[in-house]
Design a protein around this motif. Structure first.
Motif, PDB file in Angstrom:
ATOM      1  N   SER A  18       0.814  -1.212   0.000  1.00  0.00           N
ATOM      2  CA  SER A  18       0.000   0.000   0.000  1.00  0.00           C
ATOM      3  C   SER A  18       0.849   1.265   0.000  1.00  0.00           C
ATOM      4  O   SER A  18       0.343   2.343   0.234  1.00  0.00           O
ATOM      5  CB  SER A  18      -0.931   0.002   1.218  1.00  0.00           C
ATOM      6  N   LEU A  46       2.394   3.185  -7.789  1.00  0.00           N
ATOM      7  CA  LEU A  46       1.485   3.584  -6.727  1.00  0.00           C
ATOM      8  C   LEU A  46       0.437   2.480  -6.629  1.00  0.00           C
ATOM      9  O   LEU A  46      -0.495   2.435  -7.434  1.00  0.00           O
ATOM     10  CB  LEU A  46       0.798   4.911  -7.044  1.00  0.00           C
ATOM     11  N   GLU A  48      -2.712  -0.006  -5.608  1.00  0.00           N
ATOM     12  CA  GLU A  48      -4.141   0.281  -5.473  1.00  0.00           C
ATOM     13  C   GLU A  48      -4.508   0.816  -4.090  1.00  0.00           C
ATOM     14  O   GLU A  48      -5.382   1.645  -3.962  1.00  0.00           O
ATOM     15  CB  GLU A  48      -4.972  -0.977  -5.768  1.00  0.00           C
ATOM     16  N   SER A  50      -2.636   2.571  -2.094  1.00  0.00           N
ATOM     17  CA  SER A  50      -1.823   3.737  -1.748  1.00  0.00           C
ATOM     18  C   SER A  50      -2.661   5.007  -1.748  1.00  0.00           C
ATOM     19  O   SER A  50      -3.700   5.093  -2.399  1.00  0.00           O
ATOM     20  CB  SER A  50      -0.692   3.877  -2.764  1.00  0.00           C
ATOM     21  N   LYS A  51      -2.172   6.015  -1.043  1.00  0.00           N
ATOM     22  CA  LYS A  51      -2.761   7.348  -1.121  1.00  0.00           C
ATOM     23  C   LYS A  51      -2.246   8.014  -2.395  1.00  0.00           C
ATOM     24  O   LYS A  51      -1.181   7.677  -2.895  1.00  0.00           O
ATOM     25  CB  LYS A  51      -2.349   8.188   0.078  1.00  0.00           C
ATOM     26  N   SER A 101      -3.837   6.349  -6.905  1.00  0.00           N
ATOM     27  CA  SER A 101      -3.348   4.987  -6.693  1.00  0.00           C
ATOM     28  C   SER A 101      -3.663   4.140  -7.924  1.00  0.00           C
ATOM     29  O   SER A 101      -4.549   4.466  -8.711  1.00  0.00           O
ATOM     30  CB  SER A 101      -3.993   4.387  -5.449  1.00  0.00           C
TER      31      SER A 101
END
Length: 147
Positions: A18, A46, A48, A50-51, A101
């Motif tokens: 993440s 990035l 899925e 992740s911010k 993301s």
């Protein structure tokens, strides 16, 4: 005797599905230590979970000079609008819109200049700033190995 050694190596800082991380760094033309003007292409994932990110910070090795001629796109080749600023060895890429993301960012650093003949390992330090924050967080190191 011949030994085949990969030219680049990327290592993400946190091992998390993440958190954004460095996938690769490629030099073009590859493995030619005497060339002075090159292109370095960096790929960053990035995940899925992740911010979104608002900025990417790239710190070059000691004998590498970055120029503002940097193109950014996603995995489909679509250009990402970015404002590039260079201060010393550090390039800051500020995205016009946060990068969501699930995106792979491809950063093409054009006309990178080597200030001397390069051999051995050189390391790019990569950091990011998440959307809505001001804290710079390291996401990995990309290693350029020139033999």
């Amino acid at each position: 005797m011949a030994v085949l050694v990969p030219a680049t190596y990327a290592n993400p800082t946190p091992q998390s599905s993440s958190f954004p991380h460095v996938i690769s760094l490629v030099e073009s033309p590859q493995g030619i230590r005497h060339w002075r003007i090159l292109r370095h292409t960096l790929k960053i994932a990035l995940p899925e979970n992740s911010k979104a990110i608002s900025q990417l910070i790239i710190e070059a090795p000691a004998n590498i000079v970055l120029r503002e001629n940097i193109d950014v796109s996603d995995q489909s080749g679509k250009k990402i609008d970015v404002k590039v600023s260079i201060q010393g060895k550090k390039a800051t890429l500020e995205f016009a819109e946060s990068v969501a993301s699930g995106t792979t960012i491809i950063v093409e650093m054009n006309n990178v200049k080597k200030t001397a003949v390069t051999t051995g390992n050189k390391f790019y330090k990569i950091s990011t700033i998440f959307a809505g924050t001001n804290a710079e967080l390291p996401i990995g190191v990309a290693q350029l190995r020139v033999i």
